[in-house]
Design a protein around this motif. Structure first.
Motif, mmCIF file in Angstrom:
data_model
loop_
_atom_site.group_PDB
_atom_site.id
_atom_site.type_symbol
_atom_site.label_atom_id
_atom_site.label_comp_id
_atom_site.label_asym_id
_atom_site.label_seq_id
_atom_site.Cartn_x
_atom_site.Cartn_y
_atom_site.Cartn_z
ATOM 1 N N ILE A 1 -11.218 -18.631 -22.644
ATOM 2 C CA ILE A 1 -10.722 -19.665 -21.738
ATOM 3 C C ILE A 1 -9.728 -20.560 -22.490
ATOM 4 O O ILE A 1 -10.042 -21.078 -23.566
ATOM 5 C CB ILE A 1 -11.884 -20.531 -21.222
ATOM 6 N N THR A 2 -8.539 -20.758 -21.910
ATOM 7 C CA THR A 2 -7.541 -21.635 -22.541
ATOM 8 C C THR A 2 -6.973 -22.676 -21.579
ATOM 9 O O THR A 2 -6.244 -23.571 -22.012
ATOM 10 C CB THR A 2 -6.371 -20.813 -23.108
ATOM 11 N N SER A 3 -7.298 -22.557 -20.280
ATOM 12 C CA SER A 3 -6.672 -23.451 -19.290
ATOM 13 C C SER A 3 -7.537 -23.560 -18.041
ATOM 14 O O SER A 3 -8.480 -22.789 -17.839
ATOM 15 C CB SER A 3 -5.298 -22.897 -18.895
ATOM 16 N N LEU A 4 -7.175 -24.505 -17.196
ATOM 17 C CA LEU A 4 -7.847 -24.648 -15.896
ATOM 18 C C LEU A 4 -7.677 -23.378 -15.068
ATOM 19 O O LEU A 4 -8.599 -22.969 -14.348
ATOM 20 C CB LEU A 4 -7.275 -25.857 -15.150
ATOM 21 N N LYS A 5 -6.530 -22.752 -15.175
ATOM 22 C CA LYS A 5 -6.286 -21.501 -14.442
ATOM 23 C C LYS A 5 -7.316 -20.445 -14.816
ATOM 24 O O LYS A 5 -7.842 -19.724 -13.954
ATOM 25 C CB LYS A 5 -4.871 -21.001 -14.764
ATOM 26 N N ASP A 6 -7.633 -20.343 -16.113
ATOM 27 C CA ASP A 6 -8.655 -19.384 -16.559
ATOM 28 C C ASP A 6 -10.022 -19.730 -15.975
ATOM 29 O O ASP A 6 -10.782 -18.840 -15.570
ATOM 30 C CB ASP A 6 -8.756 -19.388 -18.090
ATOM 31 N N LYS B 1 -12.001 -25.532 -31.368
ATOM 32 C CA LYS B 1 -11.299 -25.186 -30.126
ATOM 33 C C LYS B 1 -12.047 -25.735 -28.908
ATOM 34 O O LYS B 1 -11.440 -26.233 -27.957
ATOM 35 C CB LYS B 1 -11.147 -23.669 -29.995
ATOM 36 N N PHE C 1 -10.565 -28.590 -26.429
ATOM 37 C CA PHE C 1 -10.422 -28.306 -24.996
ATOM 38 C C PHE C 1 -11.139 -29.388 -24.186
ATOM 39 O O PHE C 1 -10.611 -29.885 -23.180
ATOM 40 C CB PHE C 1 -11.019 -26.928 -24.703
ATOM 41 N N SER D 1 -9.008 -32.689 -24.540
ATOM 42 C CA SER D 1 -7.625 -32.690 -24.053
ATOM 43 C C SER D 1 -7.458 -32.160 -22.632
ATOM 44 O O SER D 1 -6.448 -32.423 -21.975
ATOM 45 C CB SER D 1 -6.726 -31.878 -24.998
ATOM 46 N N GLU D 2 -8.478 -31.402 -22.163
ATOM 47 C CA GLU D 2 -8.394 -30.832 -20.806
ATOM 48 C C GLU D 2 -9.659 -31.200 -20.015
ATOM 49 O O GLU D 2 -10.433 -30.328 -19.608
ATOM 50 C CB GLU D 2 -8.272 -29.302 -20.889
ATOM 51 N N ALA E 1 -10.278 -29.387 -16.658
ATOM 52 C CA ALA E 1 -10.682 -27.993 -16.855
ATOM 53 C C ALA E 1 -12.089 -27.921 -17.429
ATOM 54 O O ALA E 1 -12.887 -27.054 -17.050
ATOM 55 C CB ALA E 1 -9.691 -27.291 -17.778
ATOM 56 N N TRP E 2 -12.403 -28.836 -18.345
ATOM 57 C CA TRP E 2 -13.728 -28.838 -18.965
ATOM 58 C C TRP E 2 -14.821 -29.035 -17.920
ATOM 59 O O TRP E 2 -15.798 -28.277 -17.874
ATOM 60 C CB TRP E 2 -13.819 -29.933 -20.038
#
Length: 344
Positions: A102-107, A164, A168, A171-172, A175-176
């Motif tokens: 997972i790297t983004s809200l999209k994921d 990581k 995440f 910074s996100e 998404a988290w």
């Protein structure tokens, strides 16, 4: 459902007085048993868990070998993740490896939901086999907690520092929390299905959440855990929470609607009680002791049992899982000693 002939551990989980200190061991199924090692020459962990008769045998084996007071279902915390779209493999000598981290809200938004009956029927079939036909002690089901599952999903595998994952989280945040929501729903659905299939207690492994400080735990994790445990309380089975290196979170855990807190070896039972922890406590022999001479083991075990008996609710366990180097005969010896010494 089959009558449980030995429900001592369920009484201890509920905070009731027991005639002796009940015991089970994390990772008691497999690891050091020669029968298990022979099976692992033919089958992977996932292959074993997909065959209910074989998985039930592995789950049952330590109960028969060690005379412990509970069985814990043989599977991995990764077991439900493929159902929601996570490509995970358990690699020997490494652990879980995930090819699509997972790297983004999209994921996060791509992740699906779990339907245990269609996605993990073999887990439910194994539970049913064990509780209706094979066990005379309670069966503990389990799941990973959202932070610990997320750490693998974001790091792509095991990590020593969770940089990581924490980056995440910081910074996100959108998404988290979306990821926490999805994993909370998966955990609730998955665990409830285990209970409905026959599991008589549940342990939630938040193995790596000790990487967070108290303030971050309260902000990013505790509300999710409150939600999970409130929902699971509806099923009226004992709930256990365990993590490694999480002693600084013990008072936060004591606030949660759980029945039992599992301790690793970094915080003694006496120290936990001094912090006004009121829940039943589980633990907490350092597995490394089991590689020592028996006299050293015995002295430490007596101390743990004596501290545990100061309060009505103590379940003996290790502070982490059985390691491959531990002789099964030592676990059998340990179980017998715990039972006999705690009856005095």
């Amino acid at each position: 459902m089959m009558t449980i002939f030995n429900d001592t551990i369920l009484k201890a989980f509920r905070g009731e007085e027991t005639d002796y200190t009940p015991v089970w061991y994390m990772r008691q199924a497999g690891r050091s048993q020669k029968e298990y090692r022979e099976l692992k020459k033919k089958y992977s962990l996932f292959e074993i868990t997909h065959q209910p008769e074989l998985c039930a045998y592995v789950t049952r084996l330590p109960v028969e070998m060690y005379d412990v007071d509970a069985a814990i279902l043989y599977k991995d915390i990764m077991s439900p993740l493929p159902a929601i779209g996570v490509d995970v493999d358990i690699k020997s000598g490494i652990g879980p490896v995930i090819d699509n981290p997972i790297t983004s809200l999209k994921d996060v938004m791509k992740l699906g939901t779990i339907d245990p009956v269609s996605d993990v029927p073999y887990v439910l079939d194994t539970i049913s086999l064990l509780t209706k036909e094979q066990l005379q002690v309670p069966l503990i089901g389990f799941s990973g907690a959202p932070f610990t599952l997320a750490s693998y999903m974001i790091e792509g595998g095991p990590s020593k520092n969770y940089h990581k994952t924490k980056a995440f989280m910081y910074s996100e945040p959108k998404a988290w929390f979306a990821l926490m929501d999805k994993l909370a729903e998966m955990t609730i659905t998955y665990v409830k299905a285990q209970v409905e299939a026959g599991a008589q207690a549940i342990q939630i492994f938040d193995s790596w959440v000790g990487a967070l400080n108290v303030t971050d735990y309260r902000t990013y994790i505790k509300p999710i855990m409150e939600r999970i445990f409130r929902s699971l309380r509806e099923n009226n089975v004992p709930l256990i929470l365990f993590g490694v290196g999480a002693s600084h979170l013990i008072k936060e855990w004591n606030d949660l609607p759980v029945d039992v807190i599992g301790l690793d070896w970094r915080l003694s039972i006496k120290e936990a009680r001094a912090l006004d922890v009121t829940k039943a406590l589980q633990g907490n022999l350092d597995p490394a002791f089991l590689l020592s001479d028996w006299e050293i083991v015995e002295e430490k075990v007596k101390q743990i049992i004596d501290e545990g008996k100061q309060h009505p609710s103590h379940i003996f366990n290790l502070g982490h899982g059985v390691t491959p180097e531990i002789n099964p005969e030592r676990l059998k010896q340990l179980t017998t000693f715990i039972h006999e010494y705690s009856k005095r």
